[in-house]
Design an enzyme around this catalytic site. Structure first.
Site, PDB file in Angstrom:
ATOM      1  N   TYR A  62     -12.408  -1.846  -3.450  1.00  0.00           N
ATOM      2  CA  TYR A  62     -12.953  -1.828  -2.091  1.00  0.00           C
ATOM      3  C   TYR A  62     -14.482  -1.728  -2.070  1.00  0.00           C
ATOM      4  O   TYR A  62     -15.054  -1.245  -1.081  1.00  0.00           O
ATOM      5  CB  TYR A  62     -12.327  -0.682  -1.292  1.00  0.00           C
ATOM      6  CG  TYR A  62     -10.910  -0.983  -0.810  1.00  0.00           C
ATOM      7  CD1 TYR A  62     -10.638  -2.128  -0.053  1.00  0.00           C
ATOM      8  CD2 TYR A  62      -9.849  -0.126  -1.093  1.00  0.00           C
ATOM      9  CE1 TYR A  62      -9.351  -2.407   0.395  1.00  0.00           C
ATOM     10  CE2 TYR A  62      -8.559  -0.399  -0.644  1.00  0.00           C
ATOM     11  CZ  TYR A  62      -8.315  -1.547   0.105  1.00  0.00           C
ATOM     12  OH  TYR A  62      -7.041  -1.826   0.552  1.00  0.00           O
ATOM     13  N   ASN A 121      -1.926  -0.029   7.043  1.00  0.00           N
ATOM     14  CA  ASN A 121      -1.387  -1.320   7.487  1.00  0.00           C
ATOM     15  C   ASN A 121      -0.532  -2.019   6.432  1.00  0.00           C
ATOM     16  O   ASN A 121      -0.456  -3.244   6.373  1.00  0.00           O
ATOM     17  CB  ASN A 121      -2.506  -2.219   8.023  1.00  0.00           C
ATOM     18  CG  ASN A 121      -3.585  -2.495   6.997  1.00  0.00           C
ATOM     19  OD1 ASN A 121      -3.456  -2.090   5.841  1.00  0.00           O
ATOM     20  ND2 ASN A 121      -4.632  -3.196   7.384  1.00  0.00           N
ATOM     21  N   LYS A 137       0.840  -1.206   0.000  1.00  0.00           N
ATOM     22  CA  LYS A 137       0.000   0.000   0.000  1.00  0.00           C
ATOM     23  C   LYS A 137       0.883   1.267   0.000  1.00  0.00           C
ATOM     24  O   LYS A 137       2.089   1.179   0.244  1.00  0.00           O
ATOM     25  CB  LYS A 137      -0.924  -0.030   1.218  1.00  0.00           C
ATOM     26  CG  LYS A 137      -1.961  -1.169   1.180  1.00  0.00           C
ATOM     27  CD  LYS A 137      -2.896  -1.067   2.377  1.00  0.00           C
ATOM     28  CE  LYS A 137      -3.923  -2.177   2.407  1.00  0.00           C
ATOM     29  NZ  LYS A 137      -4.839  -2.047   3.563  1.00  0.00           N
ATOM     30  N   GLU A 140      -9.463  -9.596  -8.038  1.00  0.00           N
ATOM     31  CA  GLU A 140      -8.434  -8.562  -7.855  1.00  0.00           C
ATOM     32  C   GLU A 140      -7.307  -8.705  -8.874  1.00  0.00           C
ATOM     33  O   GLU A 140      -6.826  -7.711  -9.425  1.00  0.00           O
ATOM     34  CB  GLU A 140      -7.905  -8.622  -6.413  1.00  0.00           C
ATOM     35  CG  GLU A 140      -8.969  -8.194  -5.407  1.00  0.00           C
ATOM     36  CD  GLU A 140      -8.633  -8.516  -3.965  1.00  0.00           C
ATOM     37  OE1 GLU A 140      -7.538  -9.064  -3.696  1.00  0.00           O
ATOM     38  OE2 GLU A 140      -9.468  -8.215  -3.085  1.00  0.00           O
ATOM     39  N   HIS A 190      -1.843  -5.354   1.346  1.00  0.00           N
ATOM     40  CA  HIS A 190      -3.131  -5.974   1.060  1.00  0.00           C
ATOM     41  C   HIS A 190      -2.881  -7.368   0.499  1.00  0.00           C
ATOM     42  O   HIS A 190      -1.954  -7.569  -0.274  1.00  0.00           O
ATOM     43  CB  HIS A 190      -3.918  -5.159   0.021  1.00  0.00           C
ATOM     44  CG  HIS A 190      -5.096  -5.913  -0.525  1.00  0.00           C
ATOM     45  ND1 HIS A 190      -6.318  -5.930   0.112  1.00  0.00           N
ATOM     46  CD2 HIS A 190      -5.224  -6.730  -1.599  1.00  0.00           C
ATOM     47  CE1 HIS A 190      -7.149  -6.716  -0.571  1.00  0.00           C
ATOM     48  NE2 HIS A 190      -6.514  -7.206  -1.612  1.00  0.00           N
TER      49      HIS A 190
HETATM   50  P1  IDP Z   1      -7.858  -6.915   5.035  1.00  0.00           P
HETATM   51  O1  IDP Z   1      -7.074  -5.832   4.335  1.00  0.00           O
HETATM   52  O2  IDP Z   1      -7.068  -7.540   6.151  1.00  0.00           O
HETATM   53  O3  IDP Z   1      -8.445  -7.920   4.080  1.00  0.00           O
HETATM   54  P2  IDP Z   1     -10.532  -5.727   5.261  1.00  0.00           P
HETATM   55  O4  IDP Z   1     -11.488  -5.968   6.366  1.00  0.00           O
HETATM   56  O5  IDP Z   1     -10.841  -6.281   3.908  1.00  0.00           O
HETATM   57  O6  IDP Z   1      -9.086  -6.199   5.772  1.00  0.00           O
HETATM   58  O7  IDP Z   1     -10.381  -4.141   5.138  1.00  0.00           O
HETATM   59  C1  IDP Z   1      -9.705  -3.575   4.057  1.00  0.00           C
HETATM   60  C2  IDP Z   1      -8.843  -2.441   4.544  1.00  0.00           C
HETATM   61  O8  IDP Z   1      -9.666  -1.410   5.051  1.00  0.00           O
HETATM   62  C3  IDP Z   1      -7.922  -2.814   5.707  1.00  0.00           C
HETATM   63  O9  IDP Z   1      -6.710  -3.393   5.297  1.00  0.00           O
HETATM   64  C4  IDP Z   1      -7.706  -1.481   6.391  1.00  0.00           C
HETATM   65  O10 IDP Z   1      -6.663  -0.753   5.755  1.00  0.00           O
HETATM   66  C5  IDP Z   1      -9.025  -0.771   6.134  1.00  0.00           C
HETATM   67  N1  IDP Z   1      -9.873  -0.893   7.332  1.00  0.00           N
HETATM   68  C6  IDP Z   1     -10.572  -1.956   7.735  1.00  0.00           C
HETATM   69  N2  IDP Z   1     -11.240  -1.698   8.882  1.00  0.00           N
HETATM   70  C7  IDP Z   1     -10.953  -0.424   9.188  1.00  0.00           C
HETATM   71  C8  IDP Z   1     -11.351   0.453  10.253  1.00  0.00           C
HETATM   72  O11 IDP Z   1     -12.111   0.091  11.154  1.00  0.00           O
HETATM   73  N3  IDP Z   1     -10.831   1.710  10.222  1.00  0.00           N
HETATM   74  C9  IDP Z   1      -9.996   2.156   9.237  1.00  0.00           C
HETATM   75  N4  IDP Z   1      -9.605   1.360   8.213  1.00  0.00           N
HETATM   76  C10 IDP Z   1     -10.088   0.106   8.186  1.00  0.00           C
END
Ligand code: IDP
Length: 138
Positions: free
Chosen positions: A49, A112, A9, A126, A115
């Protein structure tokens, strides 16, 4: 053999973590069969997304993922989808197991670092969104 979509990312690229992440993928034994550094358009971010549309963090997520270049990859190997999720660690870095990418390199859930597809359907979708078939090595 299985393929998954992995993306460093914008925070990971900005912080110079691309090499470290590639090294972990390769050391594990997986093959990178396609890779490109690119800027994601807003449209592409909204497609990628789509499942999060309407959630409170959605706008911030789209803004963040389009804020700078990403490195997109197709990673191949036995059990690549689940195994890459394991190497990445939990979505919330404070819940990620020590030694995982998110535990080692991230603090917040919105930035984080990496992805990875969460299942075979999202992997196929994807990979198709980011790569043309001829861009992927066979
Ligand atoms: P993943 O990336 O581990 O698959 P997902 O639930 O698909 O997790 O969420 C996609 C991305 O959205 C996450 O990697 C994170 O960057 C962001 N995200 C998910 N939940 C939150 C939140 O509660 N606050 C802010 N960003 C979030």
């Amino acid at each position: 053999m299985e393929r998954t979509f992995i993306m460093v990312k914008p925070d990971g690229v900005r912080r110079g973590l691309t090499g470290e992440i590639i090294q972990r993928i390769e050391r594990k034994g997986f093959q990178i069969v396609a890779m490109k550094k690119m800027r994601i358009s807003r449209e592409m971010a909204e497609t990628h997304y789509a499942e999060h549309q309407g959630k409170p963090f959605y706008e911030g997520l789209v803004r963040f993922i389009t804020s700078g270049p990403v490195v997109a990859m197709v990673v191949e190997g036995p059990g690549a989808i689940a195994e890459m999720r394991r190497l990445m660690g939990a979505t919330r870095p404070w819940e990620a197991a020590p030694g995982t990418i998110r535990a080692d390199f991230a603090i917040t859930v919105d930035e984080n670092v990496i992805h990875g597809s969460d299942g075979p359907e999202s992997a196929a979708r994807e990979i198709g969104l980011f790569f043309k078939p001829e861009e992927i090595l066979s």
